[in-house]
Scaffold this motif. Sequence first.
Motif, short mmCIF file in Angstrom:
data_model
loop_
_atom_site.label_atom_id
_atom_site.label_comp_id
_atom_site.label_asym_id
_atom_site.label_seq_id
_atom_site.Cartn_x
_atom_site.Cartn_y
_atom_site.Cartn_z
N ILE A 39 0.83 -1.20 0.04
CA ILE A 39 -0.04 -0.06 0.12
C ILE A 39 0.90 1.16 0.07
O ILE A 39 1.74 1.50 0.81
N TYR A 41 0.31 4.72 0.98
CA TYR A 41 -0.57 5.36 1.62
C TYR A 41 -0.60 6.68 0.92
O TYR A 41 -1.55 7.44 1.34
N LEU A 44 -2.86 6.55 -2.76
CA LEU A 44 -4.01 5.90 -3.19
C LEU A 44 -4.88 6.43 -4.01
O LEU A 44 -5.17 7.71 -3.88
N PHE B 45 -0.64 -1.69 9.52
CA PHE B 45 -1.51 -0.91 8.79
C PHE B 45 -2.39 -0.03 9.56
O PHE B 45 -2.60 1.26 8.95
N ILE B 61 -8.31 2.22 0.11
CA ILE B 61 -7.86 0.78 0.70
C ILE B 61 -8.58 -0.27 -0.03
O ILE B 61 -7.98 -1.20 -0.64
N PHE B 64 -8.26 -0.74 -3.50
CA PHE B 64 -6.95 -1.17 -3.99
C PHE B 64 -6.69 -2.72 -3.65
O PHE B 64 -6.08 -3.32 -4.46
N ARG B 68 -5.87 -5.45 -6.51
CA ARG B 68 -4.84 -6.17 -6.32
C ARG B 68 -5.15 -7.82 -6.48
O ARG B 68 -4.64 -8.74 -6.98
#
Lengths: 139, 118
Positions: A39, A41, A44, B45, B61, B64, B68
């Motif tokens: 990720i 951050y 995004l 996280f 998120i 995302f 993925r």
Amino acid sequence: MSKKQKFTVLIPDETYDLFTDVDEVIDRLIEHYSFIPEINYKELKEGNEVEKELDEITEEFGHISQVHGKLMQEFGVLNFSGNELYTRNTVTGIKLGLLMGKLERAKSIWGPQLSLNYDEAKVLIQHFADRYLLKKEED
Amino acid sequence: MVTTMSNKKKYVKHDLTYKQKQKIMNISQKRDMDSSVILEQIESFFEKFSEHDDLDFWKKIRFFFNLRMLEEKTKQKTEDIVETKKKIKIQKDLLIEYEDDYLAIVELGRALDSLNKL
């Protein structure tokens, strides 16, 4: 020896309060834990930006799933035919003892006078017996 | 339960559910890794997330993750296609071999039968 594993996570309390169902978030994180280190951050993307990518990859996935499905069907048919031929050869192989007996008898009576390659025939019978009766793995 | 770290940031110690524990144990067994690695990933996280505390961020998120996941599935399917093609080729070769074996053994049987009749 195995020590008692702790199964708790520390969550900053403001973040904790933000979610109505933290367990649902944790479920998702467990499911995708391998993506967490990826990720970025700071970069995004917004939902509408990702939507196009999602549509494209969903379409691609659907297409290759179809290709894979057809290949699996083809493999299924070939596998079925293979099993049938293998069974037929195994049944035929039951007569091998008889064949071997005939071969030995022919060799003892006529020997080299006849145009039969006994060694080659023996190798063939052995190969057949190994593959279909003894089910030995071959390289 | 709220606990405090050295930087005075407050934390909630959250116990995982039985199902979550099972899932983590399964993953760690399957991948031959310590389950604490997964717990650390989850904590890291939340730590990062705390810098962006808003629910829109969580939506991003999730997008995302979905992206993925689909990418990985597509990659896996592509590898499956290569493997299936290999299996098809092997199976086709085997069919030829089985047919050849059958013809050879039938022919040998006939040859030996004809010797018997001499």
